[in-house]
Design an enzyme around this catalytic site. Structure first.
Site, PDB file in Angstrom:
ATOM      1  CB  SER A   1      32.011  33.626  43.066  1.00 37.28           C
ATOM      2  OG  SER A   1      31.256  33.354  41.942  1.00 37.28           O
ATOM      3  NE  ARG A   2      36.282  27.024  41.108  1.00 41.38           N
ATOM      4  CZ  ARG A   2      35.914  25.581  41.290  1.00 41.38           C
ATOM      5  NH1 ARG A   2      35.666  24.895  40.264  1.00 41.38           N
ATOM      6  NH2 ARG A   2      36.154  25.291  42.517  1.00 41.38           N
ATOM      7  CB  VAL A   3      30.099  32.877  38.055  1.00 40.66           C
ATOM      8  CG1 VAL A   3      29.477  33.880  37.040  1.00 40.66           C
ATOM      9  CG2 VAL A   3      29.791  31.280  37.683  1.00 40.66           C
TER      10      VAL A   3
END
Lengths: 133, 512
Positions: free
Chosen positions: B370-372
């Site tokens: 998850s890039r967040v």
């Protein structure tokens, strides 16, 4: 390169405009020879269709169909003619009249790819849907 | 009485007197070719891109047929037909409506099943809304956005801990058929109850029986109270499948504009790409790789870019998207999967091996990202999840290595034991999302070694009992949900509860 029927029609218009009848006759003969040579003779119907459009466009003529419930008198047609000339800014209007009793009254004008529907039938239908809402 | 009657009659008369049927010039065209859901129309000058075209033909149910202009060419217009195209004949008149395709939106859509034009198909009557939104809209720009910080609680342990999803994020769910991709999305929707979220589930070219099952499940869990389902079945024309996700997004944008949070699931975008390919090929657009048209990337990027987190000045709403992609035999390097992976802010990768080993949901912890990241986790979860992710990663590495020999040092054995429990803890049944407070308690007791003496096969039972005990005796679960962190008091109480609970158990492994 293949030549499409629109291009043939345009070429035909360009060479044939402002020419006399016997000159045109010769040109058509030549065109048919070219068509045979190019193996495009089967396109002749399309070319005729396109030529009709090209001619009307270049000469400022618009074919108009007038649909009405009853046969229209000369005066009304004259009025319609004037209205269209003013609206479309063209030189000539070719009017074809047609009768459709289902319209009840009023007229429908069809010119180019536009429709102007002033028939009683449509008005009643609109009125009906407005009452419903 | 008669006064009223006169009044009514009088009103009617004046209204009719004042009624003016306005005279409108309409642009028309003629159908020159029709077939496979596509019509080619000559005429229609001044027609706009994706303008609605009304055919002068009625289908079997007496409704007018509409189309959308997609190709504006030199001397014809390519139109996709929305609905029944069999009634359209060559030479029929087509009228340009001067309107871009739009769908009804509003509160009334909630709890309903609609088709991609926004018409109800659940037999509960017509939907009357006053608002319409265009299905295609340019996504909000940089100025209107802010970074993602609030979590979307999916209720799935493996996801909320390792691949957290934030409000406004786009997280791809990718995997082969039958690995539970839809199950994850549905669980996420069910878990949004009471979390101030509206949900939209877009089924693209799905089997209607499957969607009927989903609707029933959602109803059973009370999730239809905040969910709209946009459905195009497998038997619907490609044109309807093609516009379905955009319609769903338009429905979601209505709530976004009201400053609310929305979760939208696109199930699935591979079928969407296939229907777009069908339309494009029929419209004679040049095919490219895998016969998809050149703009298939833009097809998905413009859709997913509409998911966003708006800042306070713009209402503060968000659209979180969970697109689903079905891969063929685990091939993530095919055209559409790579496209969508690169567009989204991370992916949840489901693996067949894990699934058949019984680790369900079969989330592959290594390939899922998850890039967040942890920006979208509550503090309590952040605290425990980091450690869990590490334990899981170490276990994966060691498990492969440990197969070679059995003589392992104590440290390695301990890690393997711990890892086996992590894997066991991640197992979760379908339709059983877990509150974030409960998840934190499970992870807390695991990483602090309170589960080390619980046999691996008893982990599930242990966890369930622990949750029940804590829920009945204390308010820890709620407190974690509200405060978002484990402070000293909660921690003390939690440790005490865990120890109490363990003292009642008989199956614990004796310390060696």
């Amino acid at each position: 390169m293949k030549i499409n029927s629109k291009q043939y029609a345009l070429a035909l218009y360009e060479i044939a405009k402002d020419k006399k009848k016997n000159e045109i006759e010769l040109m058509i003969k030549n065109l048919v020879n070219v068509l045979i040579a190019n193996n495009d003779i089967s396109k002749v119907d399309e070319i005729m269709n396109e030529f009709d459009k090209v001619w009307n466009y270049k000469e400022g003529v618009v074919d108009t169909t007038v649909l009405s419930a009853k046969k229209l008198d000369e005066k009304t047609l004259e009025l319609l003619n004037k209205y269209l000339l003013g609206k479309l800014e063209i030189k000539k209007v070719d009017i074809i009249t047609d009768i459709d009793e289902k319209l009840l009254g009023g007229v429908i004008l069809k010119y180019g790819d536009k429709i102007l529907d002033g028939s009683i039938k449509t008005k009643l239908n609109n009125f009906k849907s407005r009452l419903k809402n | 009485m008669s006064n009223t009657k006169d009044f009514i009659l009088e009103q009617l008369k004046t209204q009719i007197d004042n009624y003016q049927g306005e005279l409108k010039e309409q642009t028309v065209g003629t159908v020159i070719e029709v077939g496979d859901g596509i019509a080619r129309i000559s005429g229609l000058s001044e027609v706009m891109m994706s303008e609605m075209i009304e055919f002068d033909t009625k289908d079997n149910s007496g409704k007018k047929v509409f189309g959308v202009a997609l190709n504006l060419e030199e001397d014809s217009v390519g139109v996709i037909i929305l609905g029944n195209y069999e009634s359209i004949k060559e030479g029929d008149t087509a009228i340009a409506t001067k309107k871009i395709l739009e769908v009804p939106v509003g509160e009334e859509m909630i709890g309903r099943v609609v088709n991609s034009l926004g018409d109800a198909i659940d037999g509960k009557g017509d939907i009357k809304t006053s608002t319409h939104y265009p299905i295609e809209k340019i996504a909000p720009g940089v100025i209107a956005r802010e970074s993602v910080f609030e979590p979307v609680q999916t209720g799935i342990k493996a996801i909320d801990s390792m691949v957290p999803i934030g409000r406004g994020q786009r997280e791809l769910i990718i995997g082969d058929r039958q690995l539970g991709k839809t199950a994850i999305a549905i669980d996420a929707i069910i878990n949004q109850k009471g979390q101030n979220m509206k949900c939209v589930y877009v089924a693209i070219g799905q089997k209607e029986s499957k969607v009927a099952g989903i609707v029933a499940k959602l109803e059973e869990h009370g999730a239809m109270e905040y969910t709209t389902i946009v459905l195009t079945g497998a038997s619907d024309p490609a044109a309807l499948s093609y516009i379905a996700p955009y319609s769903g997004c338009a429905i979601a944008e209505y709530f976004l504009d009201k400053g609310e949070d929305v979760l939208i699931v696109y199930d699935d975008l591979s079928k969407h790409a296939v229907s777009y390919r069908e339309i494009s090929l029929l419209l004679r657009r040049p095919p490219g790789r895998e016969a998809y048209p050149g703009d298939v990337f833009y097809l998905h990027s413009r859709l997913l870019e509409r998911s966003c987190k708006l800042n306070k000045d713009n209402g503060g709403g968000s659209i979180t998207a969970l697109p689903i992609i079905e891969t063929q035999a685990g091939d993530v390097s095919a055209y559409i999967p790579t496209n969508v992976i690169s567009i989204t802010d991370g992916q949840i990768y489901l693996e067949p091996d894990l699934f058949y080993q019984g680790n369900r949901p079969a989330v592959n912890a290594g390939l899922s990202v998850s890039r967040v990241g942890s920006a979208a986790q509550i503090k309590a979860m952040k605290k425990v999840a980091g450690k869990i992710r590490l334990e899981a990663a170490q276990y994966r590495e060691l498990a492969a290595f440990a197969q070679f020999g059995s003589d392992l040092d104590k440290e390695t054995q301990k890690k393997l034991e711990r890892g086996a429990r992590v894997v066991e803890l991640f197992k979760q049944d379908q339709f059983a999302p877990l509150l974030v407070g409960k998840q934190v308690i499970s992870f807390y007791s695991l990483i602090n070694g309170y589960m080390d003496d619980v046999p691996v096969e008893k982990i599930v039972e242990f966890e369930k009992g622990l949750h029940e005990k804590i829920e009945n005796n204390t308010s820890i679960i709620k407190d974690i949900g509200i405060k978002g962190e484990i402070d000293e008091n909660i921690e003390k109480e939690l440790i005490k509860e865990i120890k109490d609970y363990k003292s009642t158990l008989e199956y614990l492994i004796e310390n060696k």
